[in-house]
Enzyme design. Sequence first.
Site, PDB file in Angstrom:
ATOM      1  N   ASP A 182       0.849  -1.193   0.000  1.00 24.73           N
ATOM      2  CA  ASP A 182       0.000   0.000   0.000  1.00 24.73           C
ATOM      3  C   ASP A 182       0.882   1.240   0.000  1.00 24.73           C
ATOM      4  O   ASP A 182       1.848   1.340   0.774  1.00 24.73           O
ATOM      5  CB  ASP A 182      -0.896   0.012   1.245  1.00 24.73           C
ATOM      6  CG  ASP A 182      -1.913   1.148   1.213  1.00 24.73           C
ATOM      7  OD1 ASP A 182      -2.976   0.961   0.602  1.00 24.73           O
ATOM      8  OD2 ASP A 182      -1.606   2.215   1.787  1.00 24.73           O
ATOM      9  N   ILE A 183       0.563   2.180  -0.891  1.00 25.49           N
ATOM     10  CA  ILE A 183       1.329   3.434  -0.947  1.00 25.49           C
ATOM     11  C   ILE A 183       0.934   4.302   0.243  1.00 25.49           C
ATOM     12  O   ILE A 183      -0.255   4.573   0.469  1.00 25.49           O
ATOM     13  CB  ILE A 183       1.053   4.178  -2.274  1.00 25.49           C
ATOM     14  CG1 ILE A 183       1.492   3.304  -3.466  1.00 25.49           C
ATOM     15  CG2 ILE A 183       1.764   5.518  -2.305  1.00 25.49           C
ATOM     16  CD1 ILE A 183       1.136   3.870  -4.822  1.00 25.49           C
ATOM     17  N   GLU A 206      -4.685   2.394  -4.281  1.00 27.49           N
ATOM     18  CA  GLU A 206      -3.226   2.484  -4.166  1.00 27.49           C
ATOM     19  C   GLU A 206      -2.619   1.187  -3.648  1.00 27.49           C
ATOM     20  O   GLU A 206      -1.470   1.174  -3.206  1.00 27.49           O
ATOM     21  CB  GLU A 206      -2.830   3.658  -3.254  1.00 27.49           C
ATOM     22  CG  GLU A 206      -3.202   3.510  -1.795  1.00 27.49           C
ATOM     23  CD  GLU A 206      -4.627   3.956  -1.469  1.00 27.49           C
ATOM     24  OE1 GLU A 206      -4.896   4.217  -0.286  1.00 27.49           O
ATOM     25  OE2 GLU A 206      -5.456   4.059  -2.397  1.00 27.49           O
TER      26      GLU A 206
END
Length: 410
Positions: free
Chosen positions: A286-287, A329
């Site tokens: 996950d960003i 994301e």
Amino acid sequence: MKPIHIDSTYGVVIHRNFSPLYADEKYAQMFGFESIDDVMNLNSLFDIIDPKFHCAAQQAYNDVMSGKELPKVRSYVNQNVRGEIFSVLTVDHVIEWEGQPALQITVIDMSMIDQANEQILEQEQKYKDLIWHSLQGILVHRNFRPLMINPSFVEIIRAKSVAEVMALDNFMCIIPERNHDNAKNRYQELISGKVKSTNSIVENIAFDGEIRYFHLFESVINWDGEPAVQSSMIDITEKYNLERQIKYQASHDDLTGLLNRRAISEKITLKTLGISCPSETCLLIDIDNFKLINDQFGHYAGDEVIKRFSQLCKGIVGDSGLVGRWGGEEFIVFLPQKDKEQAYTLAKRILQECEQEYYEFSGNKHTVTVSIGISTCSPKNCHIEALIQEADNNMYQAKQQGKNQIVMPE
């Protein structure tokens, strides 16, 4: 094709130097006489033999009667009393008639066979004309050597002319080399009678070098008295490419080109059904602070981050695993046959290279970090949904512990 009926008849005549000594009814009918007496009243059988064959007939008679030549089968052109020309086969026999040698001739009327041959040639010509004018590309070949092609085939294969294709010793040059064995096997199955016909999509190389796709129908036909394969082809290149594009779009994310959640879910379904479930490691990535990027710099900036990170991730994983966009994301990576230490090494590289990637937003340089959760399963105990759930839990833990880090399975 319309069935052809063949009926040949034969009659018998006995003569001495072409003077009739005996004739049967069939012989009389064959030459158009009303009765046997009409045959017996002839001065000479030469009256019903085409003048062009008189010398040959006389020579044959002399040679057989003198013993110079053995009796045999011969062919002549005769004419009946109405002047109609027809062909015959004759079989000679030397016999004794009233104490003296004479020649018995069995005469077989070949006119019906000649007519049948003409009908066959006529029907073959109609069939060839039908092939020639077909809108489908049609090729007749024997062991890949072209015997006949029609103009539509020339057009779809992008050759210059019929002559250019017919000049080929074989047309394997238009079949990609990796498909040669398949083409040869298909031909042998047809010629041997193992299969009656084939129906397939094939890839060919047009004469201009472009790859084209054809719907190919093949069957065995009789061509000039010997079996050959007739191939009918329809160019489906545009349709094939469109279907492939639709299939790609249905399984890939528009923004990144990675597998989308739908395609990954299909993979999950297959694994759950036990069709294929190797030892597998999962990374869920996950960003960090992605919402902040969108809020501060706009969705264009967020899209740029997602695109560049997806390429970075894909480049690092390479052929060792499968990379997909899980949603928003979040990204997912499957690593078959990798243990958690190997997965950690790869995850660490993703973490480090991501942090070294610079983005320019609003005239300033920015870096992006990610949080990664890892999970593993074994061949004896592998359930993909559980694998993903564990990776998700570990990723969430990485977020809680301060982000920009990796959490391994316990």
